[in-house]
Design a protein around this motif. Sequence first.
Motif, mmCIF file in Angstrom:
data_model
loop_
_atom_site.group_PDB
_atom_site.id
_atom_site.type_symbol
_atom_site.label_atom_id
_atom_site.label_comp_id
_atom_site.label_asym_id
_atom_site.label_seq_id
_atom_site.Cartn_x
_atom_site.Cartn_y
_atom_site.Cartn_z
ATOM 1 N N ASP A 164 33.264 27.269 27.436
ATOM 2 C CA ASP A 164 33.653 25.861 27.346
ATOM 3 C C ASP A 164 34.940 25.651 28.137
ATOM 4 O OD1 ASP A 164 34.389 23.320 26.693
ATOM 5 O OD2 ASP A 164 34.381 23.616 24.514
ATOM 6 N N GLY A 165 34.856 24.852 29.198
ATOM 7 C CA GLY A 165 35.996 24.641 30.080
ATOM 8 C C GLY A 165 37.109 23.840 29.437
ATOM 9 N N LYS A 166 36.841 23.234 28.297
ATOM 10 C CA LYS A 166 37.893 22.445 27.639
ATOM 11 C C LYS A 166 38.595 23.263 26.568
ATOM 12 C CE LYS A 166 36.131 17.798 28.346
ATOM 13 N NZ LYS A 166 35.584 16.631 27.667
ATOM 14 N N ASN A 167 38.191 24.495 26.415
ATOM 15 C CA ASN A 167 38.762 25.345 25.384
ATOM 16 C C ASN A 167 39.677 26.393 26.038
ATOM 17 O OD1 ASN A 167 39.243 27.387 23.519
ATOM 18 N ND2 ASN A 167 37.220 27.203 22.559
ATOM 19 N N PRO A 168 41.003 26.116 26.037
ATOM 20 C CA PRO A 168 41.932 27.007 26.761
ATOM 21 C C PRO A 168 41.862 28.456 26.266
ATOM 22 C CG PRO A 168 43.064 25.044 25.938
ATOM 23 C CD PRO A 168 41.693 25.023 25.348
ATOM 24 N N ALA A 169 41.626 28.638 24.988
ATOM 25 C CA ALA A 169 41.567 30.001 24.453
ATOM 26 C C ALA A 169 40.382 30.760 25.053
ATOM 27 C CB ALA A 169 41.465 29.969 22.935
ATOM 28 N N ALA A 170 39.257 30.059 25.185
ATOM 29 C CA ALA A 170 38.065 30.693 25.756
ATOM 30 C C ALA A 170 38.311 31.048 27.217
ATOM 31 C CB ALA A 170 36.864 29.759 25.631
ATOM 32 N N VAL A 171 38.955 30.125 27.950
ATOM 33 C CA VAL A 171 39.234 30.378 29.365
ATOM 34 C C VAL A 171 40.152 31.591 29.498
ATOM 35 C CG1 VAL A 171 40.226 29.430 31.490
ATOM 36 C CG2 VAL A 171 38.955 27.931 29.938
ATOM 37 N N GLN A 172 41.164 31.649 28.649
ATOM 38 C CA GLN A 172 42.109 32.753 28.690
ATOM 39 C C GLN A 172 41.416 34.077 28.362
ATOM 40 O OE1 GLN A 172 44.955 32.224 30.224
ATOM 41 N NE2 GLN A 172 44.904 34.456 30.191
ATOM 42 N N LYS A 173 40.523 34.014 27.370
ATOM 43 C CA LYS A 173 39.790 35.222 26.982
ATOM 44 C C LYS A 173 38.956 35.737 28.156
ATOM 45 C CE LYS A 173 36.337 34.884 23.957
ATOM 46 N NZ LYS A 173 35.607 34.748 22.682
ATOM 47 N N LEU A 174 38.332 34.818 28.868
ATOM 48 C CA LEU A 174 37.523 35.209 30.027
ATOM 49 C C LEU A 174 38.409 35.851 31.102
ATOM 50 C CD1 LEU A 174 34.834 35.296 31.511
ATOM 51 C CD2 LEU A 174 35.184 32.931 32.214
ATOM 52 N N ARG A 175 39.601 35.268 31.304
ATOM 53 C CA ARG A 175 40.535 35.841 32.296
ATOM 54 C C ARG A 175 40.903 37.268 31.918
ATOM 55 N NH1 ARG A 175 41.665 33.193 36.442
ATOM 56 N NH2 ARG A 175 41.711 30.918 36.492
ATOM 57 N N THR A 176 41.213 37.468 30.663
ATOM 58 C CA THR A 176 41.617 38.798 30.219
ATOM 59 C C THR A 176 40.464 39.781 30.372
ATOM 60 O OG1 THR A 176 42.984 37.688 28.600
ATOM 61 C CG2 THR A 176 42.685 40.057 28.311
ATOM 62 N N ARG A 177 39.308 39.402 29.886
ATOM 63 C CA ARG A 177 38.187 40.337 29.914
ATOM 64 C C ARG A 177 37.702 40.606 31.325
ATOM 65 N NH1 ARG A 177 34.170 38.522 25.090
ATOM 66 N NH2 ARG A 177 35.639 38.604 23.351
ATOM 67 N N LYS A 178 37.777 39.605 32.182
ATOM 68 C CA LYS A 178 37.297 39.803 33.549
ATOM 69 C C LYS A 178 38.383 40.399 34.438
ATOM 70 C CE LYS A 178 34.101 38.016 36.843
ATOM 71 N NZ LYS A 178 33.936 37.135 37.966
ATOM 72 N N ARG A 179 39.559 40.600 33.878
ATOM 73 C CA ARG A 179 40.721 41.103 34.627
ATOM 74 C C ARG A 179 40.942 40.249 35.866
ATOM 75 N NH1 ARG A 179 40.831 47.629 34.081
ATOM 76 N NH2 ARG A 179 39.263 47.806 32.466
ATOM 77 N N ARG A 180 41.033 38.997 35.617
ATOM 78 C CA ARG A 180 41.208 38.055 36.715
ATOM 79 C C ARG A 180 42.288 37.078 36.310
ATOM 80 N NH1 ARG A 180 36.207 35.064 39.778
ATOM 81 N NH2 ARG A 180 37.205 33.070 40.106
ATOM 82 N N PRO A 181 43.539 37.462 36.508
ATOM 83 C CA PRO A 181 44.636 36.671 35.946
ATOM 84 C C PRO A 181 44.828 35.286 36.559
ATOM 85 C CG PRO A 181 45.485 38.534 37.224
ATOM 86 C CD PRO A 181 44.004 38.726 37.114
#
Lengths: 334, 759
Positions: free
Chosen positions: B230-247
């Motif tokens: 969900d692009g409106k959910n900052p926590a989800a976006v952040q989680k994806l960044r962390t897991r994908k190692r894409r800061p």
Amino acid sequence: MDYITLAHGSGGKASHQLIEGLFYKHFQNDILLQGNDASILPKFSGRIAVSTDSFVIHPIFFPGGDIGKLSVYGTVNDLAMSGAKPLYITLAFIIEEGFSMGDLEKIVASIGEAAKEAGVKIVAGDTKVVESGSVDQIYINTTGIGILPEDIDIGGQNAKAGDKIIISGTIGDHGTAIMALRKGFEFSIDLESDCGLLSGMIHEILHTGAKVKVLRDPTRGGLATTLNEISKQSNVGLLLEEAAVPVKHEVRSMCEILGLDPIYIANEGKLVVIVAEEDAEAVLGVMKSHPMGKDAAIIGTVVHSPQGQVYVKTEIGGTRILQMPVGELLPRIC
Amino acid sequence: MRNYRRFIKVTGIVQGVGFRPFVYRIALEENLKGWVNNTAVGVRIEVEGNLENLEAFQRKLTEEAPPLSKVEEVIVENLPYFGYDSFNIEKSHGKEEVLTLISPDVSICAQCEEEIKNADNHRYGYPFTNCTNCGPRFSIIQQLPYDREMTTMKKFPMCDKCKEEYKNPLDRRFHAQPNACPDCGPRMWLTDQRGNPIDTQDPMEELYRRLKAGAIVGVKGLGGFQLVCDGKNPAAVQKLRTRKRRPWKPFALMMRDLKTLRAYCHVNEKEEEILTGIQKPILLLDKKNEGLPESIAPGQKRLGIMLPYTPLHHLLFHGSLEVLIMTSGNISGLPIEYKNEEAIDHLGEIVDCFLLHDREIHIPVDDSVSRVVLGKERLIRRSRGYAPIPIKIEGIEETLACGSHLKNTFCISKKDMAFFGQHIGDLENLETYQHFQACVDHFKSVYGIQPHIIAHDLHPEYLSTVYAEKETGDKVAIQHHHAHIASCMAEHGIHEPVIGIAYDGTGYGTDGKIWGGEFLICDYEGFQRVGHLNYMRMPGGETAVKEPWRMAASQLYALRGEALELPLSMEVSEEEKTNIIQVLKHQLNCPETSSMGRLFDSVAGLLGICKTITYEAQGAIELEGISNLSESIPYSYQLEILDEAYVVNTRPIIEEIIQDIEKGVEASRIAGRFHETVIRFTIELCCKIYEKYGISKIVLSGGVFQNEILLKEVYYRLTEKDFQVYMHEQIPCNDGGIALGQLVIANRRIKKGDNKSCV
Ligand SMILES: [Fe+3]
Ligand SMILES: [Mg+2]
Ligand SMILES: [Zn+2]
Ligand SMILES: [Zn+2]
């Protein structure tokens, strides 16, 4: 006399003083003392291994070694890589006029000690002195002769899929130490060459009766180059685990600063062993209990394909292709 | 009235695009008899009737051809009258000498969309709905001719209802090879991160619940897996960044519809046309506001957005979901995942659950990335929807151009058609290299091409070069920037010499140095390097690309020597400073470069915008992003002459920037003035080269021209001076575009009997 002069290489009186006062003092053995144009070696039985190498390192004294020790270890190690027991070496110096006698004595003494340690006799030698500027201080050539036990078949062509790849310790120590010195780096990092003798450890490895396929010392061009050569000779793929390859913290830091990969950097006392999977743990155990192999580690596996190349499983899950370097490493990324 | 019989052969994209039913329909309209069939060579038609009807038929054949078709050639022969009594669609034939074009994958059409959203329709909510006008093509085709049996749809026998549609020439699904319905077609299911099916009555409802709760979902899409949250959910976006190692690298978005999109971005007419077209790339659009989480595209003024292009995507926008992150399902640096088991293996750690299906993807295709600059669509990544549309180039033989090292795309040709492959990725890993090999093999086999000319980059250590060396054929090594310029020339069909400006990151030069700020006078055969930036040292080689602060330090060292003072903005430690000075002093692994990318990095480094990058060109992109252009006074530079080439001495620029930093001038103003300076010397150099060589056509290429400020201003000011300026449109200006240039140059060189690499 403090300095080497052209007279020391002329074959005259000065040469004799050098031979008798310095070389015989440090290298004394029955064969060398024959004193003839050629030394006569006792009868061998079995196959003979021969190796030669020239040493032109700068600087000639470095943390962890010097050119003398290196010129003995280098050739003895090469003999040992074939599974041979090293017996004799010959020694030839090319010295720049004006070279310090004190330094020469240090080198000669170091050679004598190294030969003793390696259990080889120095059986022939030569000294030339050339005009100042023709060479950089001192060059040494050594040729080694060893004897090969009957049942030994070790060579780069023998790796088979499933075999394990073992390295005897941390990589890149020699190359980074030399680079730091030569380039006059004012570094806080402590780096020391791993310059060392491998024949003893190899003897113990072979003594276990393990199916040892390949032995190599990853010197110039580093581990990457050695493994690339093996992969092509054996027509197999070599797959390494990035995290398993031992690298000293100091070496890693130096490499990060220079943008170099330790896997391409020279070693002078490291051994790569490729051994049948079932014998890998036993060989690793023997290596770890030897002082030259205390940081030994299994770093990878021989695979069927893709052939002729070396790969590294990276920590993020990809498989990096480790190419044979084509000279200077030039940037490819945008 | 007299009757005539004609044989007509139509080639081009004429398969799988509803061409035969269209022929059938116009034949009936014109009261003609005969037949139409499909062969590997194209569509063949025999028609009989009176002259007037035949003429009308032929006119309609090209003028009214179906939207997805692309007619290349129509060959007409007269035959003696035969006397057919009806018009029929005959079965497909195989075999003959092949050159049929394959259609790219096509976004869902309006009619199919309506069906899946209509609760009364048989295909309501069915994610694999398609018709002759839409659906998968390139990604599911295993072989030609394009027939269901030759696609991954082979394993789904059609039910009676589907078969009826398939057989009826007047149905929208007549010969729609991937035709399917809930009774007979592929299925979709939800699993946990290990691939174990999640037991649920309504998978879409369950998926919605999870997405709303912030889950990351691995969705098997059209050309490969996508990671969705969900692009409106900052926590989800952040989680994806962390897991994908894409800061930091921006994520692409998919939005429910144009209306939603307009709430967040400015959209002009051209952009709307692209967003809603059949290709549906990720389009870069200017942000209207800060309504979405900053973490989607940190520090960027633009967002990359696409609209749903498959029925499955439409179904994802359930309930209140209207903005989804939709990024490629891969591990950083590896190819996009496209097989269920492998995706579970590789992406299991990144996702919370998977949405899988059993329609196999034969050839993976990433989403394309595009944008509109100066009123034209300009592709940044040419892939889904565009590949494998060929570019027509006269007189080229069977050639393989192996492309670049990063953002690799290859190009392979046959009979005047250059087939540009889909985006392959960075050839640093075995996985990507094997993906490259597999795709090349696929193109060779599907089009029946045995290339005898092999073009590759001059860089000896590109994996694409290593691949070329193993192929058989005449090898031609091509300088990187010559290929960039030739690629743009080929796109515009330019045949006379041009001034090519290649502003780029890294390319191996004929002098063994790294080029990238080049002015080349060139044609397809060769080039002359008539201008370039002064050489700069790259301390640490490739590491200097990843760490822009090193380029800044290098520039300072060149100006000040060991006594250099690094501006505080650079945030460099005393130890780092001592070390970099040592590296530069002893020139250990310090290759020289004339790259414009590195000049941008130097400035980004000095301003402390970006000490270390986490994605390609981050320094330059962020520098463009902060630029304040209100002040147009350039910094000083000098044009010098060395070996008959102009050299832009950029050192005074750096000198004045340091002074500005010391004076406390804001980074945005410095960045603006720096852009102005680059634009000024570019124009000045063009004028000088024109005076000397009399060439007024200018071609702009190289990845740095993704910088919009630079591209626009250079274009405007050159045009004002009556230069004719050509820029990339359908072929990327970055390394994803060089294969076309390689291909054209190699052909020309071989024809001239000169394959001795470079000029
Ligand atoms: Fe480039
Ligand atoms: Mg040797
Ligand atoms: Zn449709
Ligand atoms: Zn059906």
